[in-house]
Design an enzyme around this catalytic site. Structure first.
Site, short mmCIF file in Angstrom:
data_model
loop_
_atom_site.label_atom_id
_atom_site.label_comp_id
_atom_site.label_asym_id
_atom_site.label_seq_id
_atom_site.Cartn_x
_atom_site.Cartn_y
_atom_site.Cartn_z
N LYS A 127 0.87 -1.18 0.00
CA LYS A 127 0.00 0.00 0.00
C LYS A 127 0.90 1.22 0.00
CE LYS A 127 -2.51 1.67 3.60
NZ LYS A 127 -3.69 1.89 4.50
N ARG B 284 -10.70 -2.02 6.84
CA ARG B 284 -9.78 -3.02 7.41
C ARG B 284 -9.40 -2.65 8.85
NH1 ARG B 284 -5.02 -0.25 9.06
NH2 ARG B 284 -3.33 -0.49 7.59
N SER C 260 -6.05 10.93 17.19
CA SER C 260 -4.64 11.21 16.90
C SER C 260 -3.97 11.85 18.12
CB SER C 260 -4.50 12.07 15.66
OG SER C 260 -5.52 13.03 15.60
N MET D 143 -6.92 1.96 18.80
CA MET D 143 -6.73 1.91 17.34
C MET D 143 -6.03 3.14 16.77
SD MET D 143 -8.00 -1.02 16.96
CE MET D 143 -7.74 -1.11 15.20
N GLY D 144 -5.93 4.21 17.53
CA GLY D 144 -5.39 5.45 16.96
C GLY D 144 -3.88 5.51 16.93
N THR D 145 -3.21 4.84 17.87
CA THR D 145 -1.76 4.97 18.00
C THR D 145 -1.05 4.07 16.99
OG1 THR D 145 -1.96 5.60 20.30
CG2 THR D 145 0.18 4.79 19.60
N ASP D 146 -0.54 4.70 15.94
CA ASP D 146 0.13 3.94 14.88
C ASP D 146 1.46 4.58 14.50
OD1 ASP D 146 -0.85 6.23 13.74
OD2 ASP D 146 -1.96 5.26 12.14
P1 NAD Z 1 -9.42 12.27 11.82
O1 NAD Z 1 -8.42 13.35 11.54
O2 NAD Z 1 -10.65 12.19 11.00
O3 NAD Z 1 -9.89 12.40 13.35
C1 NAD Z 1 -8.97 12.63 14.38
C2 NAD Z 1 -9.59 12.30 15.71
O4 NAD Z 1 -8.61 12.56 16.74
C3 NAD Z 1 -10.80 13.15 16.04
O5 NAD Z 1 -11.66 12.41 16.88
C4 NAD Z 1 -10.15 14.32 16.79
O6 NAD Z 1 -11.08 15.02 17.61
C5 NAD Z 1 -9.13 13.58 17.61
N1 NAD Z 1 -8.03 14.42 18.06
C6 NAD Z 1 -7.29 15.29 17.32
N2 NAD Z 1 -6.36 15.88 18.10
C7 NAD Z 1 -6.51 15.35 19.34
C8 NAD Z 1 -5.84 15.56 20.59
N3 NAD Z 1 -4.83 16.41 20.70
N4 NAD Z 1 -6.27 14.85 21.67
C9 NAD Z 1 -7.29 13.96 21.55
N5 NAD Z 1 -7.96 13.73 20.41
C10 NAD Z 1 -7.56 14.42 19.32
O7 NAD Z 1 -8.61 10.92 11.81
P2 NAD Z 1 -9.13 9.43 11.56
O8 NAD Z 1 -9.00 9.12 10.12
O9 NAD Z 1 -10.43 9.23 12.25
O10 NAD Z 1 -7.98 8.60 12.31
C11 NAD Z 1 -7.88 8.62 13.72
C12 NAD Z 1 -6.54 8.05 14.14
O11 NAD Z 1 -6.47 6.68 13.75
C13 NAD Z 1 -5.33 8.73 13.49
O12 NAD Z 1 -4.35 8.91 14.49
C14 NAD Z 1 -4.86 7.72 12.45
O13 NAD Z 1 -3.48 7.82 12.20
C15 NAD Z 1 -5.21 6.43 13.15
N6 NAD Z 1 -5.37 5.28 12.25
C16 NAD Z 1 -4.95 4.07 12.70
C17 NAD Z 1 -5.09 2.95 11.90
C18 NAD Z 1 -4.67 1.60 12.39
O14 NAD Z 1 -4.66 0.65 11.60
N7 NAD Z 1 -4.36 1.45 13.64
C19 NAD Z 1 -5.64 3.07 10.60
C20 NAD Z 1 -6.09 4.31 10.19
C21 NAD Z 1 -5.95 5.42 11.02
#
Ligand code: NAD
Length: 321
Positions: A67, A110, A199, A219-222
């Site tokens: 990817k 996914r 994020s 799921m957010g911490t990558d």
């Molecule tokens: P997005 O930009 O649409 O949303 C970001 C989210 O994080 C929102 O809920 C926002 O309010 C919140 N946020 C932003 N700054 C913040 C802070 N300082 N403190 C707390 N919350 C905060 O992003 P998304 O597409 O929904 O992705 C969310 C996260 O998931 C990203 O960090 C992305 O890298 C990660 N992600 C992980 C995977 C995985 O496989 N693990 C896959 C895709 C995305």
């Protein structure tokens, strides 16, 4: 060679397809039949963009590819999604290009499949309240997939930007679940399953706020430096992940590991639970935590399904090599 557009991916790949494909590749990874290559991610010094590759080979599913994509922060202003990606699939027998598949929608399904697989295998069967930490692009996908795994009766949610919560509330309404915006402590007190998908770079959920028996999917911490929960919570939980090497370096466990609160040997690949090698949850009081870091093989697995279904339904563009 096939070209499968974003729109076609949305038409042909459903949540159940993604669940099955990602579960199979997690199982293959744990058996050593599938492996991810080192991830490349670079700031390219143009348009503030981060660009890179995630790649791997699944010998069990015969899926080889990568990817390619990243993050363009200025895209939103142009009416485009900030995250952009495309999957390239190659014939593992010849190396020839097999398919180009749009990766944006597939990344969301996914990722949602990964947390829902963790809920299916690790959450208590009697879980009734789903807690959502985060309300961005991914959150709605996460909520829809999670809701299919248990008989949830309510969603409680918190987001750093409260103005984004109505979008998530609309998803809950669409699937018939009552939705309450709440503070984080109350969310921890009520939720039986929590998904964090933000994020953030600091802990949002603290250990003392979480009930015994909760399942948390982080799921957010990558990326190195990101963080969503208290390292003490990670250390106190039974931790599962998609890939241990990523969990300890770029996943949620990176902080508990770096501060010496736990060792790498305390982390189990979720594939071991899928394969029946690890029991998963062992008691109703245990806190289970899935560190979903996101691996290239997940992308290849769902892209392979998209290519197969699009071709079968006559929706793929066929191009000579
Ligand atoms: P997005 O930009 O649409 O949303 C970001 C989210 O994080 C929102 O809920 C926002 O309010 C919140 N946020 C932003 N700054 C913040 C802070 N300082 N403190 C707390 N919350 C905060 O992003 P998304 O597409 O929904 O992705 C969310 C996260 O998931 C990203 O960090 C992305 O890298 C990660 N992600 C992980 C995977 C995985 O496989 N693990 C896959 C895709 C995305």
């Amino acid at each position: 060679m096939l070209i499968v557009s974003e729109e076609t991916c949305k038409e042909v790949v459903g949540r159940a397809d993604a669940f099955t494909a990602v579960e199979a590749v997690f199982a293959a990874m744990a058996k050593g039949d599938a492996y991810n290559f080192p991830v490349i991610r670079e700031a390219i010094g143009h348009a503030d963009a981060l660009y890179g590759f995630k790649s791997g080979f699944d010998r069990a599913g015969l899926t080889l590819g990568l990817k390619s994509g990243g993050y363009w922060p200025g895209n939103m202003a142009k009416g485009l999604t900030n995250h952009q990606s495309t999957v390239f699939l190659f014939d593992p027998d010849s190396g020839q290009l097999q398919a180009l598949v749009g990766g944006n929608y597939l990344t969301a399904v996914r990722t949602a499949a990964a947390s829902s697989i963790s809920i299916a295998h690790l959450a208590r069967k009697d879980a009734r309240v789903l807690g959502m930490v985060g309300a961005g692009h991914q959150a709605g996908f996460q909520l829809r997939a999670a809701a299919e795994q248990r008989d949830f009766e309510k969603v409680v949610a918190w987001n750093f930007h409260p103005d984004m919560l109505p979008g998530l509330a609309a998803v809950a309404e669409d699937i018939g679940l009552p939705f309450e915006a709440t503070d984080r402590e109350q969310l921890g007190a009520e939720a039986d399953v929590i998904i964090s998908i933000t994020s953030a770079h600091e802990p949002l959920m603290m250990k003392d706020w979480i009930k015994p028996g909760t399942h948390i999917a982080c799921m957010g911490t990558d990326t190195k430096g990101k963080q969503e929960v208290d390292p003490a919570l990670v250390a106190a939980a039974t931790v599962f992940t998609d890939e241990i090497a990523q969990s300890v370096t770029i996943g949620e466990a990176q902080h508990a590991i770096a501060s010496g609160l736990m060792g790498e040997d305390a982390i189990t690949p979720i594939g071991d639970v899928i394969n029946g090698v690890h029991a998963g949850r062992r008691s109703d009081d245990e806190i289970t935590l899935f560190d979903g870091t996101g691996v290239g093989l997940q992308d290849l697995a769902v892209a392979s399904v998209a290519a197969r279904l699009a071709e079968a339904q006559g929706k793929a563009q066929v191009v000579g090599l």
